[in-house]
Design a protein around this motif. Structure first.
Motif, PDB file in Angstrom:
ATOM      1  N   UNK A  61     -37.615 -27.039  10.305  1.00 48.68           N
ATOM      2  CA  UNK A  61     -36.229 -26.584  10.125  1.00 48.68           C
ATOM      3  C   UNK A  61     -35.272 -27.448  10.937  1.00 48.68           C
ATOM      4  N   UNK A  62     -35.619 -27.681  12.204  1.00 50.94           N
ATOM      5  CA  UNK A  62     -34.754 -28.498  13.049  1.00 50.94           C
ATOM      6  C   UNK A  62     -34.690 -29.929  12.522  1.00 50.94           C
ATOM      7  N   UNK A  63     -35.816 -30.472  12.081  1.00 48.79           N
ATOM      8  CA  UNK A  63     -35.831 -31.827  11.516  1.00 48.79           C
ATOM      9  C   UNK A  63     -34.876 -31.926  10.330  1.00 48.79           C
ATOM     10  N   UNK A  64     -34.930 -30.954   9.443  1.00 40.25           N
ATOM     11  CA  UNK A  64     -34.056 -30.943   8.273  1.00 40.25           C
ATOM     12  C   UNK A  64     -32.592 -30.889   8.686  1.00 40.25           C
ATOM     13  N   UNK A  65     -32.287 -30.030   9.638  1.00 40.46           N
ATOM     14  CA  UNK A  65     -30.890 -29.885  10.063  1.00 40.46           C
ATOM     15  C   UNK A  65     -30.392 -31.108  10.835  1.00 40.46           C
ATOM     16  N   UNK A  66     -31.269 -31.749  11.605  1.00 41.70           N
ATOM     17  CA  UNK A  66     -30.869 -32.983  12.284  1.00 41.70           C
ATOM     18  C   UNK A  66     -30.602 -34.085  11.269  1.00 41.70           C
ATOM     19  N   UNK A  67     -31.404 -34.156  10.212  1.00 39.07           N
ATOM     20  CA  UNK A  67     -31.166 -35.135   9.153  1.00 39.07           C
ATOM     21  C   UNK A  67     -29.838 -34.866   8.453  1.00 39.07           C
ATOM     22  N   UNK A  68     -29.542 -33.607   8.196  1.00 36.08           N
ATOM     23  CA  UNK A  68     -28.270 -33.265   7.562  1.00 36.08           C
ATOM     24  C   UNK A  68     -27.097 -33.666   8.441  1.00 36.08           C
ATOM     25  N   UNK A  69     -27.229 -33.435   9.739  1.00 39.08           N
ATOM     26  CA  UNK A  69     -26.177 -33.829  10.670  1.00 39.08           C
ATOM     27  C   UNK A  69     -26.008 -35.348  10.692  1.00 39.08           C
ATOM     28  N   UNK A  70     -27.119 -36.075  10.638  1.00 35.65           N
ATOM     29  CA  UNK A  70     -27.050 -37.538  10.615  1.00 35.65           C
ATOM     30  C   UNK A  70     -26.346 -38.025   9.349  1.00 35.65           C
ATOM     31  N   UNK A  71     -26.578 -37.329   8.242  1.00 38.30           N
ATOM     32  CA  UNK A  71     -25.938 -37.711   6.977  1.00 38.30           C
ATOM     33  C   UNK A  71     -24.412 -37.625   7.064  1.00 38.30           C
ATOM     34  N   UNK A  72     -23.903 -36.841   8.003  1.00 41.77           N
ATOM     35  CA  UNK A  72     -22.459 -36.705   8.214  1.00 41.77           C
ATOM     36  C   UNK A  72     -21.913 -37.740   9.198  1.00 41.77           C
TER      37      UNK A  72
END
Length: 88
Positions: A61-72
């Protein structure tokens, strides 16, 4: 066992800004990464210590959310970071 990934940014300042923005996600999930910043690179390791240092749903879950944040992040438009690697 842990998940590992290195994010790359355009500058030290952008890496630090990402880390600062990530604190909200980390606090909400209440799951804290091991990370190391070297200038414009951020190495992240995720494992669940209280489950015996294994990879759990919280790590994913954290990995997914960190990737989403990086996409921004502006750097994400010019750089790719690859996938999370599971290290045994």
């Amino acid at each position: 066992m842990y998940l590992s990934k290195t994010y790359e940014f355009d500058s030290f300042e952008e890496a630090m800004d990402y880390m600062h923005r990530a604190t909200a996600v980390i606090s909400r999930i209440n799951h804290h990464p091991e990370w190391t910043n070297r200038y414009n690179k951020l190495e992240v390791r995720l494992t669940t210590h209280d489950q015996g240092n294994v990879v759990t749903q919280r790590d994913h879950q954290l990995a997914t959310e960190l990737d989403q944040l990086y996409a921004e992040t502006p750097s994400s438009r010019t750089r790719t970071t690859g996938d999370w690697q599971e290290i045994r």
